[in-house]
Design a protein around this motif. Structure first.
Motif, PDB file in Angstrom:
ATOM      1  N   VAL A 152     -46.021   0.661  20.935  1.00  0.00           N
ATOM      2  CA  VAL A 152     -47.081   1.405  20.240  1.00  0.00           C
ATOM      3  C   VAL A 152     -47.225   2.829  20.796  1.00  0.00           C
ATOM      4  O   VAL A 152     -47.340   3.782  20.013  1.00  0.00           O
ATOM      5  N   PRO A 153     -47.202   3.050  22.122  1.00  0.00           N
ATOM      6  CA  PRO A 153     -47.236   4.437  22.603  1.00  0.00           C
ATOM      7  C   PRO A 153     -46.042   5.257  22.142  1.00  0.00           C
ATOM      8  O   PRO A 153     -46.174   6.466  21.876  1.00  0.00           O
ATOM      9  N   VAL A 154     -44.865   4.636  22.019  1.00  0.00           N
ATOM     10  CA  VAL A 154     -43.676   5.346  21.552  1.00  0.00           C
ATOM     11  C   VAL A 154     -43.836   5.722  20.077  1.00  0.00           C
ATOM     12  O   VAL A 154     -43.519   6.849  19.668  1.00  0.00           O
ATOM     13  N   VAL A 155     -44.331   4.792  19.269  1.00  0.00           N
ATOM     14  CA  VAL A 155     -44.577   5.075  17.845  1.00  0.00           C
ATOM     15  C   VAL A 155     -45.588   6.211  17.719  1.00  0.00           C
ATOM     16  O   VAL A 155     -45.419   7.132  16.903  1.00  0.00           O
ATOM     17  N   THR A 156     -46.644   6.174  18.529  1.00  0.00           N
ATOM     18  CA  THR A 156     -47.672   7.221  18.483  1.00  0.00           C
ATOM     19  C   THR A 156     -47.092   8.579  18.849  1.00  0.00           C
ATOM     20  O   THR A 156     -47.385   9.597  18.200  1.00  0.00           O
ATOM     21  N   ALA A 157     -46.261   8.616  19.898  1.00  0.00           N
ATOM     22  CA  ALA A 157     -45.625   9.877  20.301  1.00  0.00           C
ATOM     23  C   ALA A 157     -44.707  10.398  19.206  1.00  0.00           C
ATOM     24  O   ALA A 157     -44.656  11.609  18.943  1.00  0.00           O
ATOM     25  N   ASN A 158     -43.973   9.510  18.553  1.00  0.00           N
ATOM     26  CA  ASN A 158     -43.076   9.929  17.473  1.00  0.00           C
ATOM     27  C   ASN A 158     -43.852  10.472  16.275  1.00  0.00           C
ATOM     28  O   ASN A 158     -43.393  11.389  15.581  1.00  0.00           O
ATOM     29  N   MET A 159     -45.041   9.928  16.028  1.00  0.00           N
ATOM     30  CA  MET A 159     -45.836  10.353  14.875  1.00  0.00           C
ATOM     31  C   MET A 159     -46.561  11.670  15.120  1.00  0.00           C
ATOM     32  O   MET A 159     -46.667  12.509  14.215  1.00  0.00           O
TER      33      MET A 159
END
Length: 431
Positions: free
Chosen positions: A350-357
């Motif tokens: 989830v932190p990786v998805v958030t950073a990508n977004m």
């Protein structure tokens, strides 16, 4: 006189914005390289710190079984489950404040101080003789001070890793699963031989020792300026973030129930010996060790959100198709292994998805909202599940609790799919 005038005029000069931009650019050029040896040393430090911090929360099911059956048999499960829920929930609630500390002070100092107070919470808990005392110490105090360990561990790998960001984050968080694996057996052994009080004391001292020893590795790569917004509430106007927030909240709600209740299920429903409470916790965590590293590798290849959709589906399958209908030890082991393997991606991806977004620069203020989603999901899951177990299952029928758990993850899976289609409807796109 001329000197006074020149000094006054100089003091009234407006700083040139280009100078500030140049200073920022110079700072960026002086940053250590990403994906370097020091980056992997940061991952190593995170691994061992999370081994103790998350390991304690992931092995709480052993304590819950001991408290509910032996220490406080007249206390409802819904009350005792608050101890575990508050551990992770308070880490998330105070994660925003811990993030500010990491920005303004050396992260090595924040980790060392957090480790001392987190360990002290278990030492104080060992002297408590009531559920309320354990809720305040093993629950609240552990969670508040643990936020000073969790936040650096969640954010630093993203700073030091670019090409291997998902793998670095997943490997760091896999330490928590490894900790839950051996701490489950260690806690059960210590409780049986020297009592639950000494089990808490020894675990607390280990947290202090490991946090202080590895804190020098927890160095920031990027020294960001102080945030204008501690929490970026403007993200709530973004429909993509709203879907991410709700799906994360639901996934967090489903995450801890198997870790807390599968151990008791083995003893109460399947009539297995008490040793199986530790065995089931160990199986959950062993699956999670492999799963967090494997999903990190998978995310780097197919995209973090794609990997998150797959693992959320597997978690739902493990609860609703394997655990719910079959009351056998084999089915429970299979459900624990599958769920452990898949569910850990909630924390690591989830932190990786958030950073990508939203980008790495907006990540700290956006993650404040994500941590609130984690906290809300944690608070409405296990305690409510405990009420369902006490009221409708009379302490021995877990069906309503398991169904409640499955609804969380299946709904979360559906929303992760919606988010995937909103970001990129291409079937084979890397998202």
């Amino acid at each position: 006189m001329s000197t006074t005038v020149s000094l006054t005029e100089k003091s009234m000069e407006i700083p040139d914005p280009s100078d500030k931009m140049a200073a920022v650019a110079d700072q960026e050029t002086q940053m250590p390289p990403a994906d370097s040896l020091h980056g992997w040393l940061v991952v190593l430090g995170n691994f061992f710190i999370l081994m103790m911090l998350v390991g304690v929360t992931n092995s709480f099911g052993v304590y819950l079984e001991v408290y509910s059956l032996h220490v406080f048999p007249d206390t409802p499960s819904s009350t005792l489950s608050w101890i575990g829920s508050l551990q992770f929930g308070m880490m998330c609630v105070f994660g925003v404040a811990a993030g500010v500390l990491v920005e303004r002070y050396p992260s090595q100092l924040v980790v060392a101080v957090g480790g001392v107070f987190t360990g002290a919470s278990l030492l104080i808990a060992s002297a408590c003789r009531s559920p309320v005392g354990l809720i305040l110490t093993q629950g609240v105090m552990f969670g508040v001070s643990g936020s000073m360990l969790l936040i650096p561990a969640m954010s630093l790998p993203g700073q030091w890793m670019e090409k291997y960001r998902a793998l670095g984050t997943g490997t760091s968080i896999a330490g928590g699963s490894l900790g839950g694996l051996w701490l489950s057996f260690a806690t059960r052994s210590m409780v049986s031989s020297i009592g639950w009080e000494w089990a808490l004391r020894i675990t607390g001292l280990l947290i202090v020792a490991i946090s202080v020893c590895f804190s020098p590795l927890m160095k920031k790569r990027i020294h960001l300026a102080r945030r204008e917004k501690i929490i970026d509430f403007s993200a709530l106007r973004n429909i993509n973030f709203v879907v991410l927030f709700i799906s994360t909240l639901l996934a967090a709600g489903g995450y801890f129930m198997p870790y807390y209740f599968m151990s008791s299920y083995a003893v109460v429903v399947l009539k297995e010996p008490s040793a199986w409470s530790a065995n089931i916790a160990a199986i959950l965590n062993s699956g999670s060790v492999v799963g967090r590293i494997a999903t990190g590798l998978l995310a780097d290849r197919i995209g973090a959100l794609n990997a998150l959709v797959i693992t959320a589906f597997i978690s739902s399958f493990a609860v609703l198709v394997v655990w719910l209908p079959f009351k056998s030890l084999g089915a429970l082991i299979a459900a624990a292994l599958l769920f452990g393997f898949a569910s850990g991606s909630l924390v690591s991806l989830v932190p990786v998805v958030t950073a990508n977004m939203f980008g790495i620069k907006r990540l700290p203020s956006i993650m404040g909202l994500i941590f609130f989603a984690y906290a809300i999901g944690t608070f409405i899951s296990s305690p409510v599940g405990g009420v369902l177990l006490d009221k409708y299952g009379h302490g021995s029928n877990f069906s309503s609790l398991i169904l409640y758990n499955g609804v969380f993850f299946s709904t979360s899976t559906a929303l992760f799919i919606v988010l995937r289609m909103l970001l990129n409807p291409g079937i084979l796109a890397k998202v």
